[in-house]
Scaffold this motif. Structure first.
Motif, PDB file in Angstrom:
ATOM      1  N   PRO A  92       0.810  -1.225   0.000  1.00 27.74           N
ATOM      2  CA  PRO A  92       0.000   0.000   0.000  1.00 27.74           C
ATOM      3  C   PRO A  92       0.841   1.272   0.000  1.00 27.74           C
ATOM      4  O   PRO A  92       0.468   2.253  -0.648  1.00 27.74           O
ATOM      5  CB  PRO A  92      -0.833  -0.124   1.281  1.00 27.74           C
ATOM      6  CG  PRO A  92      -0.142  -1.158   2.117  1.00 27.74           C
ATOM      7  CD  PRO A  92       0.512  -2.093   1.154  1.00 27.74           C
ATOM      8  N   ALA A 144       0.880   3.821  -3.325  1.00 26.60           N
ATOM      9  CA  ALA A 144       0.375   5.176  -3.112  1.00 26.60           C
ATOM     10  C   ALA A 144       1.440   6.207  -3.459  1.00 26.60           C
ATOM     11  O   ALA A 144       1.147   7.235  -4.083  1.00 26.60           O
ATOM     12  CB  ALA A 144      -0.079   5.343  -1.662  1.00 26.60           C
ATOM     13  N   GLY A 156       0.491  -5.369  -3.974  1.00 30.05           N
ATOM     14  CA  GLY A 156      -0.486  -5.408  -2.875  1.00 30.05           C
ATOM     15  C   GLY A 156       0.120  -5.662  -1.519  1.00 30.05           C
ATOM     16  O   GLY A 156      -0.446  -5.286  -0.499  1.00 30.05           O
ATOM     17  N   LEU A 215      -1.648  -6.664   2.056  1.00 34.06           N
ATOM     18  CA  LEU A 215      -3.090  -6.543   1.832  1.00 34.06           C
ATOM     19  C   LEU A 215      -3.677  -7.796   1.195  1.00 34.06           C
ATOM     20  O   LEU A 215      -4.841  -8.132   1.428  1.00 34.06           O
ATOM     21  CB  LEU A 215      -3.387  -5.337   0.934  1.00 34.06           C
ATOM     22  CG  LEU A 215      -3.119  -3.953   1.528  1.00 34.06           C
ATOM     23  CD1 LEU A 215      -3.311  -2.887   0.454  1.00 34.06           C
ATOM     24  CD2 LEU A 215      -4.020  -3.679   2.722  1.00 34.06           C
ATOM     25  N   ARG A 270     -10.324   6.437   3.479  1.00 37.83           N
ATOM     26  CA  ARG A 270      -9.857   6.804   2.142  1.00 37.83           C
ATOM     27  C   ARG A 270     -10.965   6.763   1.101  1.00 37.83           C
ATOM     28  O   ARG A 270     -11.116   7.687   0.306  1.00 37.83           O
ATOM     29  CB  ARG A 270      -8.731   5.836   1.745  1.00 37.83           C
ATOM     30  CG  ARG A 270      -8.265   5.970   0.319  1.00 37.83           C
ATOM     31  CD  ARG A 270      -7.468   7.225   0.119  1.00 37.83           C
ATOM     32  NE  ARG A 270      -7.050   7.378  -1.260  1.00 37.83           N
ATOM     33  CZ  ARG A 270      -6.253   8.327  -1.689  1.00 37.83           C
ATOM     34  NH1 ARG A 270      -5.782   9.205  -0.828  1.00 37.83           N
ATOM     35  NH2 ARG A 270      -5.921   8.420  -2.956  1.00 37.83           N
ATOM     36  N   TYR A 309      -8.992  -3.265  -1.414  1.00 36.92           N
ATOM     37  CA  TYR A 309      -8.299  -1.992  -1.220  1.00 36.92           C
ATOM     38  C   TYR A 309      -7.084  -1.926  -2.145  1.00 36.92           C
ATOM     39  O   TYR A 309      -6.871  -0.924  -2.840  1.00 36.92           O
ATOM     40  CB  TYR A 309      -7.859  -1.876   0.240  1.00 36.92           C
ATOM     41  CG  TYR A 309      -7.302  -0.527   0.639  1.00 36.92           C
ATOM     42  CD1 TYR A 309      -8.120   0.440   1.209  1.00 36.92           C
ATOM     43  CD2 TYR A 309      -5.959  -0.229   0.462  1.00 36.92           C
ATOM     44  CE1 TYR A 309      -7.619   1.673   1.594  1.00 36.92           C
ATOM     45  CE2 TYR A 309      -5.443   1.002   0.843  1.00 36.92           C
ATOM     46  CZ  TYR A 309      -6.278   1.954   1.406  1.00 36.92           C
ATOM     47  OH  TYR A 309      -5.776   3.176   1.779  1.00 36.92           O
ATOM     48  N   ALA A 310      -6.318  -3.001  -2.182  1.00 41.95           N
ATOM     49  CA  ALA A 310      -5.130  -3.035  -3.042  1.00 41.95           C
ATOM     50  C   ALA A 310      -5.511  -2.897  -4.507  1.00 41.95           C
ATOM     51  O   ALA A 310      -4.827  -2.221  -5.287  1.00 41.95           O
ATOM     52  CB  ALA A 310      -4.363  -4.334  -2.813  1.00 41.95           C
ATOM     53  N   PHE A 333      -5.646   0.533  -6.160  1.00 40.51           N
ATOM     54  CA  PHE A 333      -4.374   1.144  -6.523  1.00 40.51           C
ATOM     55  C   PHE A 333      -3.695   0.395  -7.668  1.00 40.51           C
ATOM     56  O   PHE A 333      -3.042   1.000  -8.520  1.00 40.51           O
ATOM     57  CB  PHE A 333      -3.460   1.212  -5.298  1.00 40.51           C
ATOM     58  CG  PHE A 333      -3.826   2.314  -4.357  1.00 40.51           C
ATOM     59  CD1 PHE A 333      -3.351   3.607  -4.549  1.00 40.51           C
ATOM     60  CD2 PHE A 333      -4.674   2.079  -3.292  1.00 40.51           C
ATOM     61  CE1 PHE A 333      -3.710   4.637  -3.700  1.00 40.51           C
ATOM     62  CE2 PHE A 333      -5.043   3.105  -2.430  1.00 40.51           C
ATOM     63  CZ  PHE A 333      -4.559   4.387  -2.632  1.00 40.51           C
ATOM     64  N   ALA A 337      -4.380   1.011   7.092  1.00 39.57           N
ATOM     65  CA  ALA A 337      -3.862   1.158   5.735  1.00 39.57           C
ATOM     66  C   ALA A 337      -4.203   2.530   5.171  1.00 39.57           C
ATOM     67  O   ALA A 337      -3.451   3.092   4.366  1.00 39.57           O
ATOM     68  CB  ALA A 337      -4.424   0.059   4.837  1.00 39.57           C
ATOM     69  N   ASP A 338      -5.342   3.087   5.578  1.00 39.17           N
ATOM     70  CA  ASP A 338      -5.721   4.421   5.120  1.00 39.17           C
ATOM     71  C   ASP A 338      -4.660   5.456   5.507  1.00 39.17           C
ATOM     72  O   ASP A 338      -4.343   6.352   4.728  1.00 39.17           O
ATOM     73  CB  ASP A 338      -7.060   4.825   5.733  1.00 39.17           C
ATOM     74  CG  ASP A 338      -8.193   3.915   5.296  1.00 39.17           C
ATOM     75  OD1 ASP A 338      -8.693   4.086   4.179  1.00 39.17           O
ATOM     76  OD2 ASP A 338      -8.557   3.021   6.085  1.00 39.17           O
ATOM     77  N   THR A 377      -1.585   5.080   3.300  1.00 36.69           N
ATOM     78  CA  THR A 377      -1.818   5.702   1.998  1.00 36.69           C
ATOM     79  C   THR A 377      -1.648   7.206   2.076  1.00 36.69           C
ATOM     80  O   THR A 377      -0.954   7.821   1.253  1.00 36.69           O
ATOM     81  CB  THR A 377      -3.231   5.356   1.497  1.00 36.69           C
ATOM     82  OG1 THR A 377      -3.310   3.947   1.276  1.00 36.69           O
ATOM     83  CG2 THR A 377      -3.546   6.089   0.211  1.00 36.69           C
TER      84      THR A 377
END
Length: 313
Positions: A19, A23, A46, A49, A61, A71-72, A75, A292-293, A296
């Motif tokens: 992540p 990002a 990833g 994640l 996010r 989530y991954a 991105f 994780a947010d 990022t």
């Protein structure tokens, strides 16, 4: 193996495709960097994640309740759309010099490149049983919680049937629930401190909701077993009373350590005091995050900072 004698220079090299690295790559490109190489040692982008199939990601996010892979994927899709980001998978960095010369292994080749700017997003590793000095024998059935998570969520393997978790880190809490859902019996989570080190929501959702005992201010004093774990001895640190729990598996969830050996190889002993203006660190390799947010958010700032450096240089 072959080795290319030509030393290629890239504007921005990012080590780590989790992540943080993803990002940072996207943010750097949006800030004007058109030559980015993203190195990832796994066969997929990833990072961690990919094995976190539980929900709870992206609430800040994306204002959505996502699993780690979901989530991954958001991105990964962005990176795939950007031609200026070259992704090199199965690329394991083995050395880094003070001059930002990076040597990495990929299938059948040993590559060497130089970076004008470098972002280290190498993540972290788990503390092992040896690091927390747990006494006893050395039988099979002792895993870090993250390894057990990979075994069950990616490899489809059940680590054991009767589980004791040492430490109440978030991965351990989540795995207590995961193993319960798979039919294993989690006997207890044993925490050295007087309060859990995991998020309150994980204590409730993973332990309380499944009636899994949490012993605060206790420690696993000894692990027993010849070929396989047979039981553990638990000590109450206030009264010093002890009791035994029969089990065949012990998971260690006793904290995370930033993965910074490559930076140490390049002469950086403290990531918070980097003097080189062209070396940046982000994600869990800089500090351990809960969300994780947050990784990022801060890694995007790192990508922007690297872009600013390249504009000025």
């Amino acid at each position: 193996m072959t080795r290319d004698s030509r030393l290629v220079t890239r504007d921005l090299v990012i080590v780590g495709g989790g992540p943080a690295g993803m990002a940072a790559a996207v943010a750097a490109h949006e800030a004007g960097v058109n030559d980015i190489l993203l190195l990832e040692r796994d066969q997929y982008l990833g990072g961690i994640l990919n094995q976190c199939i539980h929900p709870g990601f992206g609430l800040q996010r994306f204002k959505a309740n996502l699993t780690g892979p979901e989530y991954a994927d958001r991105f990964i899709k962005k990176i795939e759309e950007i031609r200026d980001i070259e992704v090199s998978l199965r690329s394991f960095v083995v050395s880094l010099t003070k001059d930002k010369i990076i040597t990495y292994l990929k299938p059948g080749k040993l590559e060497e490149i130089k970076a004008k700017a470098l972002i280290m997003a190498t993540g972290c590793r788990e503390r092992t049983r040896e690091m927390i000095h747990t006494a006893g024998t050395r039988p099979a059935g002792i895993y870090t919680a993250g390894l057990a998570q990979k075994m069950i969520n990616i490899e489809g393997l059940l680590p054991g049937l009767e589980i004791v978790v040492i430490g109440s880190g978030d991965i351990g809490l989540i795995m207590a629930r995961r193993l319960t859902l798979e039919g294993a019996k989690v006997k207890a989570v044993i925490e050295l401190q007087k309060e859990s080190r995991g998020l309150v929501r994980n204590v409730v959702l993973c332990l309380t909701d499944f009636s899994i005992p949490l012993y605060l201010h206790h420690r696993v004093a000894r692990i027993y077993g010849r070929d396989r774990v047979e039981k553990v001895l638990v000590e109450n640190l206030e009264t010093h009373e002890t009791f035994e729990l029969a089990c065949d598996t012990v998971l260690v969830s006793a904290g995370l350590i930033p993965e910074n050996e490559l930076l140490e190889m390049a002469g950086v002993s403290d990531v918070s005091k980097i003097t080189s203006p062209d070396i940046f660190v982000c994600g869990n390799s800089y500090k351990i995050y809960d969300l994780a947010d947050s990784v990022t958010r801060d890694s995007e700032k790192t990508g922007q900072a690297a872009a600013e450096y390249l504009r000025r240089s």
